[in-house]
Design a protein around this motif. Structure first.
Motif, PDB file in Angstrom:
ATOM      1  N   TYR A 356       0.841  -1.194   0.000  1.00  0.00           N
ATOM      2  CA  TYR A 356       0.000   0.000   0.000  1.00  0.00           C
ATOM      3  C   TYR A 356       0.878   1.246   0.000  1.00  0.00           C
ATOM      4  O   TYR A 356       1.919   1.290   0.666  1.00  0.00           O
ATOM      5  CB  TYR A 356      -0.932  -0.002   1.203  1.00  0.00           C
ATOM      6  CG  TYR A 356      -1.953  -1.116   1.132  1.00  0.00           C
ATOM      7  CD1 TYR A 356      -3.174  -0.915   0.506  1.00  0.00           C
ATOM      8  CD2 TYR A 356      -1.668  -2.367   1.655  1.00  0.00           C
ATOM      9  CE1 TYR A 356      -4.106  -1.941   0.408  1.00  0.00           C
ATOM     10  CE2 TYR A 356      -2.591  -3.396   1.563  1.00  0.00           C
ATOM     11  CZ  TYR A 356      -3.804  -3.177   0.942  1.00  0.00           C
ATOM     12  OH  TYR A 356      -4.703  -4.198   0.833  1.00  0.00           O
ATOM     13  N   LYS A 357       0.423   2.272  -0.740  1.00  0.00           N
ATOM     14  CA  LYS A 357       1.216   3.498  -0.886  1.00  0.00           C
ATOM     15  C   LYS A 357       1.051   4.431   0.299  1.00  0.00           C
ATOM     16  O   LYS A 357       2.015   5.016   0.783  1.00  0.00           O
ATOM     17  CB  LYS A 357       0.815   4.231  -2.170  1.00  0.00           C
ATOM     18  CG  LYS A 357       1.278   3.565  -3.442  1.00  0.00           C
ATOM     19  CD  LYS A 357       0.885   4.410  -4.649  1.00  0.00           C
ATOM     20  CE  LYS A 357       1.540   5.781  -4.601  1.00  0.00           C
ATOM     21  NZ  LYS A 357       1.219   6.605  -5.801  1.00  0.00           N
ATOM     22  N   GLY A 359      -2.108   5.941   3.537  1.00  0.00           N
ATOM     23  CA  GLY A 359      -3.354   5.679   4.238  1.00  0.00           C
ATOM     24  C   GLY A 359      -4.095   6.963   4.569  1.00  0.00           C
ATOM     25  O   GLY A 359      -3.477   7.999   4.848  1.00  0.00           O
ATOM     26  N   TYR A 380      -6.456   2.295   3.479  1.00  0.00           N
ATOM     27  CA  TYR A 380      -5.185   2.175   2.771  1.00  0.00           C
ATOM     28  C   TYR A 380      -5.431   2.166   1.264  1.00  0.00           C
ATOM     29  O   TYR A 380      -6.405   1.585   0.784  1.00  0.00           O
ATOM     30  CB  TYR A 380      -4.457   0.904   3.197  1.00  0.00           C
ATOM     31  CG  TYR A 380      -3.939   0.949   4.620  1.00  0.00           C
ATOM     32  CD1 TYR A 380      -2.891   1.790   4.963  1.00  0.00           C
ATOM     33  CD2 TYR A 380      -4.508   0.168   5.616  1.00  0.00           C
ATOM     34  CE1 TYR A 380      -2.418   1.845   6.267  1.00  0.00           C
ATOM     35  CE2 TYR A 380      -4.038   0.224   6.923  1.00  0.00           C
ATOM     36  CZ  TYR A 380      -2.997   1.059   7.238  1.00  0.00           C
ATOM     37  OH  TYR A 380      -2.540   1.120   8.528  1.00  0.00           O
ATOM     38  N   VAL A 381      -4.533   2.803   0.544  1.00  0.00           N
ATOM     39  CA  VAL A 381      -4.652   2.916  -0.915  1.00  0.00           C
ATOM     40  C   VAL A 381      -3.453   2.228  -1.546  1.00  0.00           C
ATOM     41  O   VAL A 381      -2.307   2.465  -1.160  1.00  0.00           O
ATOM     42  CB  VAL A 381      -4.714   4.388  -1.356  1.00  0.00           C
ATOM     43  CG1 VAL A 381      -4.873   4.486  -2.872  1.00  0.00           C
ATOM     44  CG2 VAL A 381      -5.872   5.094  -0.656  1.00  0.00           C
ATOM     45  N   SER A 382      -3.721   1.376  -2.532  1.00  0.00           N
ATOM     46  CA  SER A 382      -2.661   0.559  -3.120  1.00  0.00           C
ATOM     47  C   SER A 382      -2.502   0.833  -4.598  1.00  0.00           C
ATOM     48  O   SER A 382      -3.262   1.589  -5.211  1.00  0.00           O
ATOM     49  CB  SER A 382      -2.983  -0.930  -2.920  1.00  0.00           C
ATOM     50  OG  SER A 382      -4.067  -1.301  -3.755  1.00  0.00           O
ATOM     51  N   SER A 390      -8.755  -0.780  -5.045  1.00  0.00           N
ATOM     52  CA  SER A 390      -7.542  -0.002  -4.788  1.00  0.00           C
ATOM     53  C   SER A 390      -7.518   0.542  -3.363  1.00  0.00           C
ATOM     54  O   SER A 390      -6.497   1.044  -2.912  1.00  0.00           O
ATOM     55  CB  SER A 390      -7.443   1.165  -5.777  1.00  0.00           C
ATOM     56  OG  SER A 390      -8.541   2.033  -5.621  1.00  0.00           O
ATOM     57  N   LYS A 391      -8.660   0.461  -2.652  1.00  0.00           N
ATOM     58  CA  LYS A 391      -8.738   0.962  -1.286  1.00  0.00           C
ATOM     59  C   LYS A 391      -9.173  -0.155  -0.346  1.00  0.00           C
ATOM     60  O   LYS A 391      -9.993  -0.994  -0.710  1.00  0.00           O
ATOM     61  CB  LYS A 391      -9.721   2.136  -1.201  1.00  0.00           C
ATOM     62  CG  LYS A 391      -9.307   3.346  -2.012  1.00  0.00           C
ATOM     63  CD  LYS A 391     -10.310   4.473  -1.882  1.00  0.00           C
ATOM     64  CE  LYS A 391      -9.881   5.693  -2.701  1.00  0.00           C
ATOM     65  NZ  LYS A 391     -10.859   6.801  -2.595  1.00  0.00           N
ATOM     66  N   ARG A 392      -8.633  -0.122   0.855  1.00  0.00           N
ATOM     67  CA  ARG A 392      -8.946  -1.158   1.841  1.00  0.00           C
ATOM     68  C   ARG A 392      -9.094  -0.509   3.212  1.00  0.00           C
ATOM     69  O   ARG A 392      -8.144   0.056   3.752  1.00  0.00           O
ATOM     70  CB  ARG A 392      -7.835  -2.206   1.862  1.00  0.00           C
ATOM     71  CG  ARG A 392      -8.089  -3.383   2.783  1.00  0.00           C
ATOM     72  CD  ARG A 392      -7.005  -4.426   2.587  1.00  0.00           C
ATOM     73  NE  ARG A 392      -7.246  -5.623   3.354  1.00  0.00           N
ATOM     74  CZ  ARG A 392      -6.469  -6.710   3.305  1.00  0.00           C
ATOM     75  NH1 ARG A 392      -5.421  -6.713   2.511  1.00  0.00           N
ATOM     76  NH2 ARG A 392      -6.749  -7.767   4.029  1.00  0.00           N
TER      77      ARG A 392
END
Length: 537
Positions: A356-357, A359, A380-382, A390-392
């Motif tokens: 992930y890049k 949060g 979190y954004v990946s 793409s988001k968790r």
């Protein structure tokens, strides 16, 4: 998954929007003198029943379909405000913008079982407006269509839109389910019982822990300011004070630029102001009150302390609190903590999971009966491939008052296995499986258009609402589909059912959950290429 789809269908079929008339509570503020609303009608003598209202500062641009600019100019300030609220309502309804209880349209009872975002509404207001002290009514012609481009509406009528003056002076739409036939459409009857607070505009109504704060912009002798009315613990008495602002941007904030935090069962609160982002910078100021909102003091300016776009503020007690934000590409999470009531702030370190890049953090919430227990949500954004979310969103918990935040291990998301439609020899089975794969891929990729397109026009429930429910309520993705069973329901092949075993990965618990779903198909045009989903069981 199966139970949730059933639940969604029941909600759609049986759900209705409740409406409670808002009562006008007494305030500690003086009642202003009445403002004349018609040159031809003398103003009656003011009475104790007179109520004032405060115009909103965040109306959408004028919608000339609601009423032309020329016609609006003929109305007084009350009439112009009500028509502007109809502009807002059309905008909010057609774009399906969520409304909370304290918002302008947080509790609306419409004329029918209409669906914001699915149905399309047009309103043509008349100059017929009446008021009785606590309510203001406007007659308007309404048309509702399934799609904006439909020539003919499926519902239309002349309705009475009733706005109620709430205790903080703002107008809220209560209902429009009554006919306007009893209103004289040729004559505007203002009873002069609702008056305007001069030089004030409504910015926002906020609440936290049963503390309600109304924020208005004011102008006195050419100088702007921020007026704050505070009501604690559902009480009727409002206390009014002013923020001692020193920066020009603070006096021109919008609803999205204010965050509040209030302590339960205590007359202590904080207001966090932040400017609109410009050139990568966002100014931020923190204010607090210790005497029920009578006086506010500036705690500190946070321009050099808090990075990112603010998402909120939350205090656990008089000393310990958090400010959260979003910050694209940052190596550290934008989670800041204070231990001295907001005077100083330091980042609280939580490792960003591998893959992930960055949060996005949201204010923690604590149990009022046990301030050591709380919950924090981080999104979190990946950079994962487009076929995955793409988001968790990850939930963290604490049992030590926020000193440490814990969550389940965040493991890599398993790959997804879709059945290959071309592996079936029967052309109809190929087509049906393609539609199911389209539906499931759309769910995984959070592609609303493709999800809705997989359903038949004959489908009885609202596809958009089903999509919104599944993607917002379930933090899951599909990882496997297997064991299809085909069941033609008629000898002509116009109705079909397919049962599948589906495996979902829960992003919150890292668990795999299995369920069996049955897809029922309609053939819309009685040919092999017109199969669409009619229902999911």
């Amino acid at each position: 998954m199966k139970k949730l789809i059933y639940l969604m269908l029941l909600i759609i079929v049986w759900g209705t929007t409740g409406c409670n008339e808002r009562s006008v509570t007494s305030t500690m503020e003086p009642t202003p003198a009445p403002v004349s609303t018609s040159a031809s009608t003398p103003s009656p003598t003011p009475s104790a029943a007179i109520n004032h209202f405060i115009p909103y500062a965040d109306h959408v641009p004028i919608n000339e379909e609601v009423m032309s600019r020329e016609e609006r100019k003929k109305l007084d300030e009350l009439g112009q405000e009500v028509v502007a609220l109809l502009d807002d309502y059309v905008y909010v309804f057609n774009l399906n913008i969520p409304q909370k209880g304290e918002d302008k349209f947080g509790s609306v009872d419409p004329a029918g079982n209409f669906f914001p975002g699915k149905d399309f509404i047009t309103i043509k207001a008349t100059p017929t407006i009446t008021s009785n002290g606590s309510d203001v009514n406007i007659a308007a012609y309404v048309e509702v269509r399934h799609e904006p481009h439909d020539v003919d509406p499926y519902w239309k009528g002349k309705k009475k839109f009733r706005f109620t003056v709430s205790g903080d002076g703002s107008l809220r739409l209560g209902y429009w389910n009554e006919s306007a036939d009893d209103m004289d459409v040729t004559h505007s009857d203002y009873s002069h019982l609702i008056t305007i607070m001069p030089n004030e505009k409504k910015i926002a109504d906020l609440n936290n822990n049963r503390t309600y704060i109304s924020v208005n912009s004011t102008q006195q002798n050419g100088d702007f300011g921020i007026k704050v009315s505070t009501r604690y613990h559902d009480g009727d008495t409002r206390v009014t004070g002013f923020l001692p602002t020193t920066e020009d941007w603070e006096n021109h904030i919008t609803k999205n630029s204010i965050s509040i935090s209030a302590l339960p069962n205590m007359d202590k609160a904080w207001i966090l102001l932040h400017s609109d982002p410009g050139a990568g910078m966002m100014s931020k100021s923190l204010y607090t009150t210790e005497n029920n909102g009578t006086n506010w003091i500036k705690v500190t300016e946070l321009d050099q302390t808090i990075d990112g776009y603010v998402t909120g503020v939350s205090f656990r007690d008089e000393n310990v609190g958090w400010i959260t934000a979003t910050q694209h590409g940052a190596e550290l999470l934008p989670l800041y903590r204070t231990k001295d009531g907001g005077k100083s702030w330091t980042p609280q370190k939580i490792e960003i999971p591998q893959g992930y890049k960055y949060g996005n953090c949201y204010p923690p919430v604590f149990d009022a009966t046990d301030l050591n227990t709380g919950q924090l949500v981080i999104e979190y954004v990946s950079d994962l491939e487009t076929t995955r979310p793409s988001k968790r969103r990850v939930k963290y918990t604490t049992n030590d008052g926020g000193d440490t935040w814990l969550t389940n291990e965040i493991v890599p998301i398993p790959p997804t296995h879709y059945l290959n439609p071309n592996s079936f020899s029967d052309p109809i089975k190929q087509k049906l499986m393609k539609v199911i794969v389209q539906n499931l891929k759309a769910f995984n990729e959070r592609d609303k258009t493709a999800f809705v397109d997989s359903f038949s026009k004959k489908a009885t429930y609202q596809k958009e609402s089903l999509y919104d429910y599944l993607t917002q309520q379930e933090n899951m993705i599909l990882i496997n589909m297997e064991k299809p069973e085909f069941d033609p329901k008629s000898t002509g092949g116009s109705y079909y059912a397919i049962s599948l075993q589906l495996s979902y990965y829960d992003l919150d618990t890292n668990e795999v959950k299995k369920s069996t779903s049955t897809y029922y198909f309609d053939n819309e045009e009685n040919n092999s290429d017109a199969w669409k989903i009619g229902a999911i069981d």
